[in-house]
Design an enzyme around this catalytic site. Structure first.
Site, PDB file in Angstrom:
ATOM      1  N   GLU A 291      45.639  -0.272  37.397  1.00 36.52           N
ATOM      2  CA  GLU A 291      45.111  -0.984  36.228  1.00 36.52           C
ATOM      3  C   GLU A 291      45.221  -2.507  36.301  1.00 36.52           C
ATOM      4  O   GLU A 291      44.719  -3.205  35.418  1.00 36.52           O
ATOM      5  CB  GLU A 291      45.768  -0.445  34.964  1.00 36.52           C
ATOM      6  CG  GLU A 291      45.303   0.981  34.743  1.00 36.52           C
ATOM      7  CD  GLU A 291      45.708   1.584  33.423  1.00 36.52           C
ATOM      8  OE1 GLU A 291      46.386   0.915  32.647  1.00 36.52           O
ATOM      9  OE2 GLU A 291      45.332   2.735  33.203  1.00 36.52           O
TER      10      GLU A 291
ATOM     11  N   HIS B  21      61.054 -15.808  33.657  1.00 36.56           N
ATOM     12  CA  HIS B  21      61.517 -15.752  35.051  1.00 36.56           C
ATOM     13  C   HIS B  21      61.630 -14.289  35.500  1.00 36.56           C
ATOM     14  O   HIS B  21      62.725 -13.837  35.853  1.00 36.56           O
ATOM     15  CB  HIS B  21      62.910 -16.404  35.186  1.00 36.56           C
ATOM     16  CG  HIS B  21      63.013 -17.811  34.688  1.00 36.56           C
ATOM     17  ND1 HIS B  21      64.224 -18.425  34.425  1.00 36.56           N
ATOM     18  CD2 HIS B  21      62.056 -18.749  34.419  1.00 36.56           C
ATOM     19  CE1 HIS B  21      64.018 -19.683  34.013  1.00 36.56           C
ATOM     20  NE2 HIS B  21      62.709 -19.888  33.994  1.00 36.56           N
TER      21      HIS B  21
ATOM     22  N   HIS C 163      60.069 -20.310  40.550  1.00 38.66           N
ATOM     23  CA  HIS C 163      60.620 -20.606  39.227  1.00 38.66           C
ATOM     24  C   HIS C 163      60.303 -19.477  38.239  1.00 38.66           C
ATOM     25  O   HIS C 163      61.211 -18.900  37.652  1.00 38.66           O
ATOM     26  CB  HIS C 163      60.066 -21.950  38.721  1.00 38.66           C
ATOM     27  CG  HIS C 163      60.571 -22.337  37.366  1.00 38.66           C
ATOM     28  ND1 HIS C 163      60.842 -23.625  36.999  1.00 38.66           N
ATOM     29  CD2 HIS C 163      60.847 -21.584  36.261  1.00 38.66           C
ATOM     30  CE1 HIS C 163      61.280 -23.663  35.749  1.00 38.66           C
ATOM     31  NE2 HIS C 163      61.279 -22.426  35.284  1.00 38.66           N
TER      32      HIS C 163
ATOM     33  N   GLU D 142      60.127 -27.393  27.697  1.00 40.18           N
ATOM     34  CA  GLU D 142      58.791 -27.147  28.238  1.00 40.18           C
ATOM     35  C   GLU D 142      57.701 -27.338  27.183  1.00 40.18           C
ATOM     36  O   GLU D 142      56.544 -26.975  27.423  1.00 40.18           O
ATOM     37  CB  GLU D 142      58.695 -25.720  28.801  1.00 40.18           C
ATOM     38  CG  GLU D 142      59.707 -25.351  29.873  1.00 40.18           C
ATOM     39  CD  GLU D 142      59.486 -26.086  31.199  1.00 40.18           C
ATOM     40  OE1 GLU D 142      58.508 -26.849  31.300  1.00 40.18           O
ATOM     41  OE2 GLU D 142      60.305 -25.898  32.094  1.00 40.18           O
TER      42      GLU D 142
ATOM     43  N   HIS E  84      56.615 -18.430  28.765  1.00 41.16           N
ATOM     44  CA  HIS E  84      57.145 -18.729  30.097  1.00 41.16           C
ATOM     45  C   HIS E  84      58.367 -17.854  30.331  1.00 41.16           C
ATOM     46  O   HIS E  84      59.180 -17.667  29.426  1.00 41.16           O
ATOM     47  CB  HIS E  84      57.518 -20.212  30.177  1.00 41.16           C
ATOM     48  CG  HIS E  84      58.356 -20.549  31.369  1.00 41.16           C
ATOM     49  ND1 HIS E  84      57.939 -20.326  32.664  1.00 41.16           N
ATOM     50  CD2 HIS E  84      59.604 -21.082  31.472  1.00 41.16           C
ATOM     51  CE1 HIS E  84      58.882 -20.718  33.501  1.00 41.16           C
ATOM     52  NE2 HIS E  84      59.910 -21.175  32.803  1.00 41.16           N
TER      53      HIS E  84
HETATM   54  P1  13P Z   1      64.500 -24.456  27.839  1.00 42.44           P
HETATM   55  O1  13P Z   1      65.897 -23.954  27.594  1.00 42.44           O
HETATM   56  O2  13P Z   1      64.373 -25.937  27.601  1.00 42.44           O
HETATM   57  O3  13P Z   1      63.473 -23.657  27.059  1.00 42.44           O
HETATM   58  O4  13P Z   1      64.174 -24.259  29.373  1.00 42.44           O
HETATM   59  C1  13P Z   1      64.224 -23.003  29.965  1.00 42.44           C
HETATM   60  C2  13P Z   1      63.351 -22.873  31.164  1.00 42.44           C
HETATM   61  O5  13P Z   1      63.013 -21.777  31.547  1.00 42.44           O
HETATM   62  C3  13P Z   1      62.884 -24.094  31.847  1.00 42.44           C
HETATM   63  O6  13P Z   1      61.842 -23.819  32.722  1.00 42.44           O
HETATM   64 ZN    ZN Z   2      61.851 -21.704  33.436  1.00 47.60          ZN
END
Ligand code: 13P
Ligand code: ZN
Length: 295
Positions: free
Chosen positions: A192, A164, A233, A139, A162
């Protein structure tokens, strides 16, 4: 200057250049953050990635900035829509692709890397890390475009994260993916929320990750939002510090958890829009007025 002064000066220089990278606050912060994210269940397997813009002078206390271990091409980058000119020469600490957040703390040198954006903008120069021959997160194009976008609106932005997070992701499946409605629901879940992310949450439809297309789309959103949901995602967050960025995602995730705990139950009470206005006025924050339904 006498001979002994010269020796002392040279010694001080060597000592400065030899500070242990494993003790660097930015490496420790990255390790602790990845560890927390894993522990909270946000980043299974290799899920998630972080990039941290470092201060060149500070990195120079730990590493020889002329010692490039190898140059790594930036994959998935179409020069036509990928402009990181403003980041040339900048140094980032970045999680490795395919690496598990679970393992970062125990072995940062394999799971993390310190890279500098090369002059030709087509690759990065590795200064430390990715010990097993690894490379930065897939990413990275998205991260770099987001850094450039955030720095344009906030010169102090340092972190792109980033993740999940479980409940945020769950909410994607049952809530309309409309920025106003999604943000409004989150704001209603904890008092909050509107103060922590008054700019709301941007949303992208499901897109192929690891491409420059999703990077361009995310960075466009980052002009207006510090938080961008990638539908079904995960989420992107941006901030000045690791704590601030983590805190943004943590607050969204907490709100999403409360939503998921209550969405199937009759709603008896709620935080009213007029109350949210009182909050933002008290804290003096600029907010997305258009995301509220004020009479
Ligand atoms: P990477 O292992 O390349 O960082 O990817 C993980 C991920 O969350 C892709 O969206
Ligand atoms: Zn991801």
């Amino acid at each position: 200057m006498g001979f002994m002064d010269e020796v002392r000066k040279a010694g001080a220089t060597i000592k400065r250049a030899c500070k242990d990278i494993f003790d660097a606050p930015f490496v420790r912060e990255m390790c602790d953050t990845a560890d927390n994210m894993y522990r909270l269940g946000w980043d299974e397997r290799n899920g998630g990635n972080i990039s941290y813009l470092l201060d060149e002078k500070e990195v120079g206390e730990y590493l020889d900035l002329n010692d490039v271990k190898r140059t790594i091409p930036l994959m998935g980058v179409n020069a036509a829509n990928f402009d990181v000119s403003s980041l040339v020469g900048k140094i980032f600490l970045v999680t490795g692709t395919g690496k598990y957040f679970k393992n970062v703390k125990a072995d940062p040198e394999t799971n993390l890397g310190i890279v500098r954006i090369a002059e030709d903008k087509k690759g990065v120069e590795l200064l430390w890390g990715y010990k097993d021959g690894g490379r930065p997160t897939s990413e990275l194009p998205s991260h770099l475009m987001c850094h450039a976008a955030r720095l344009a609106v906030d010169p102090e932005n340092r972190v792109i994260m980033h993740s999940h997070p479980t409940h945020t992701l769950a909410m994607n499946y049952v809530h309309e993916l409309d920025e106003k409605k999604f943000t409004h629901t989150l704001w209603e879940m904890c008092t909050e929320c509107i103060v922590v992310f008054p700019d709301g949450v941007g949303i992208l439809p499901w897109m192929l990750c690891g491409t420059d297309e999703i990077g361009v789309a995310t960075s466009k959103k980052m002009h207006d939002f510090r938080l961008v949901v990638w539908a079904m995602h995960g989420i992107y967050g941006a901030g000045k510090t690791m704590d601030e960025t983590f805190g943004l995602i943590e607050t969204v995730e907490k709100a999403a958890q409360i939503y998921m705990l209550t969405a199937h139950l009759p709603r008896v009470n709620t935080i009213k829009d007029e109350d949210m206005v009182k909050l933002v006025e008290l804290f003096g924050v600029k907010y997305r007025k258009d995301f509220l339904d004020l009479k």
